[in-house]
Structure formats: structure tokens, C-alpha cells
Design an enzyme around this catalytic site. Structure first.
Site, PDB file in Angstrom:
ATOM      1  N   ASP A  26       0.911  -1.177  -0.001  1.00 51.18           N
ATOM      2  CA  ASP A  26      -0.014   0.131  -0.094  1.00 51.18           C
ATOM      3  C   ASP A  26       0.963   1.220  -0.019  1.00 51.18           C
ATOM      4  OD1 ASP A  26      -2.051  -1.805   0.203  1.00 51.18           O
ATOM      5  OD2 ASP A  26      -2.579  -0.902   2.205  1.00 51.18           O
ATOM      6  N   ASP A 146     -15.837  -3.482  -0.484  1.00 54.51           N
ATOM      7  CA  ASP A 146     -15.146  -3.021   0.746  1.00 54.51           C
ATOM      8  C   ASP A 146     -16.450  -2.724   1.916  1.00 54.51           C
ATOM      9  OD1 ASP A 146     -12.636  -3.223  -0.564  1.00 54.51           O
ATOM     10  OD2 ASP A 146     -13.146  -1.178  -1.469  1.00 54.51           O
TER      11      ASP A 146
END
Length: 260
Positions: A26, A146
């Protein structure tokens, strides 16, 4: 870059192949970080060189990389496209990319740059875009679901929706999406263990291969997830546990492979 690898080959829910461990990288502000439940206010920085980080995971035996442009996802106005592109230029393993990808052109550009798959969440909530993206990109498209407390979130997890997790999964699959990536936001980056109940619900609703993310803390967590392979779980994204050292990549890979 190599071909898409064994994860791409799994055609349907009934696969009994071992899930693949997918290493998360990330990127926020050019650095490799992990956030807690997607909150940039709870950030841990692990490296200032995403390219070297990706190289390191490859040297350790990573089979897949999951690259996320967190700036793109949250709309900070910055982009980590250059770092992601540099990783792609060197990668010898397949890579999937996500974070702020909200146009057909962006999906096409990443595929042209060499990604195996593109993960899209927010924009797929638009039915017209969903239909067009499935028709154009087929198996190269991953629908990112998500969710927090059973509700889908969008725009870098910053905005809730009225859509339930399972409704979104069914809508994506009905539209022809061939792969789902499910992230439980409340578990992501917390080292609190995966939400097995929610993952099992997604597997039952999907009927297509599912990648699970969020909460993996221990080798036992990996084993519990690996046991869901026969129900359609084909990939496990691990981030913070690897960076914090609560799980090693080799131990995770051995756990999904099972006993000799």
C-alpha cells in the site's frame, strides 16, 4: 512480467486448489504504509521505497503482489502511479492494482502497463459503468467489495452506502464479474483476525472465485481461511501481519499448502 499465474486459472467456485497468498504493498505519499481501517490518521510507515519493497517480497518468494494507490483511493490529489509503474516494469510475478481507478481509460492503461488484474470498487457501483467494464475487460477486472458492518463503503472507504455486502456481491456477479475481492474494513490493519462469518457469506453468495482481505494476524488465521478453498476462496491478501512480523510469507505459504 510473467503470465497471470495459477490464481487466474481458477474458473469457478468449486476449485479445491490451495488459496494463493497475495502480498499487499500500500502506497501513500510515495511510502509503503499500513493504515488501520483505512484511516490515514492511523498510519504506520514501513519503507520509503515501494519499488525495493516489491523486489524484497519477490526475493522472499511472493507469488502475487497487490498494489494499492491510497492517494488515488482517497482523492488526496496526489498519485503514486509512477511508483506502481516502476514496480510493474520489474515485476517477475503477476500484479493486481487498485486505488482510485474510476474510468475505462484508467483500467485500460494499467492493463497496457502490464498488470494482470485491475481492482475497481467505487465506480462499479454505477450500473452502466459496471456493464461496460465487464464487457470490455472480462477476467482482468476484479470487483472490490469493501464493507463495514455489512454495508459497502466507497471513495477510499470514506463514504458509506445503503448497499449490503451480499446485495453488492450478487449485483456484480449477475453483471458478469468473474472475481470478487472482499475486504472487511473493520478488520483491515487491526491484526484482530479475519471476519470468517462475513467471508463465508460472500463465498456463498458469489459462486465465483473470491479473494479475502483484512485482519490476518497469525498462521492459524491463514489455515482457517485456507480451509475455505473448496467453497471458492482462491486468494488471501496479507499486509500488516507481514510487515509487523506476526506472520512470515514462508509460514503463510506453507499454511495454505497444508501438510506434506
Amino acid at each position: 512480467m510473467t503470465g497471470a499465474g495459477r490464481l487466474e486459472e481458477a474458473p469457478h467456485k468449486s476449485t479445491t486448489s490451495s488459496p494463493v497468498i497475495i502480498v499487499a504493498v500500500d502506497i501513500l505519499g510515495g511510502e509503503v504504509v499500513r493504515l488501520v481501517q483505512g484511516r490515514s490518521s492511523e498510519k504506520t510507515t514501513y519503507a520509503d521505497d515501494p519499488v525495493e519493497t516489491a523486489r524484497s517480497w519477490e526475493r522472499q518468494g511472493a507469488e502475487w503482489l497487490h498494489l494499492v494507490d491510497l492517494d488515488g483511493a482517497t482523492g488526496t490529489g496526489r498519485s503514486n502511479a509512477e511508483a506502481v509503474s516502476s514496480i510493474l516494469a520489474e515485476a517477475r510475478v503477476p500484479v493486481q492494482v487498485g486505488g482510485g481507478i474510476r474510468s475505462m481509460e484508467a483500467i485500460a492503461e494499467w492493463i497496457e502497463r502490464g498488470v494482470a488484474r485491475v481492482c475497481v470498487g467505487t465506480k462499479l457501483l454505477d450500473p452502466e459503468f459496471l456493464e461496460a467494464a465487464v464487457a470490455e475487460f472480462g477476467g482482468r477486472l476484479v470487483a472490490s467489495v469493501d464493507a463495514r458492518a455489512g454495508k459497502v463503503h466507497r471513495d477510499g472507504w470514506l463514504e458509506g452506502t445503503d448497499s449490503s455486502t451480499l446485495d453488492a456481491v450478487k449485483r456484480f456477479v449477475d453483471a458478469g464479474v468473474s472475481r470478487i475481492m472482499f475486504t472487511d474494513i473493520e478488520r483491515d490493519g487491526t491484526l484482530s483476525g479475519p471476519n470468517l462469518e462475513a467471508i463465508e457469506g460472500v463465498l456463498d453468495a458469489a459462486g465465483v472465485p473470491v479473494i479475502a482481505a483484512g485482519g490476518v494476524t497469525s498462521v492459524d488465521d491463514v489455515r482457517r481461511l485456507a480451509a475455505l478453498a473448496s467453497r471458492g476462496l482462491e486468494g488471501i491478501v496479507i499486509g500488516k501481519a507481514l510487515y509487523a512480523g506476526t506472520v512470515t510469507l514462508q509460514a503463510a505459504q506453507a499454511a495454505v499448502a497444508g501438510p506434506d
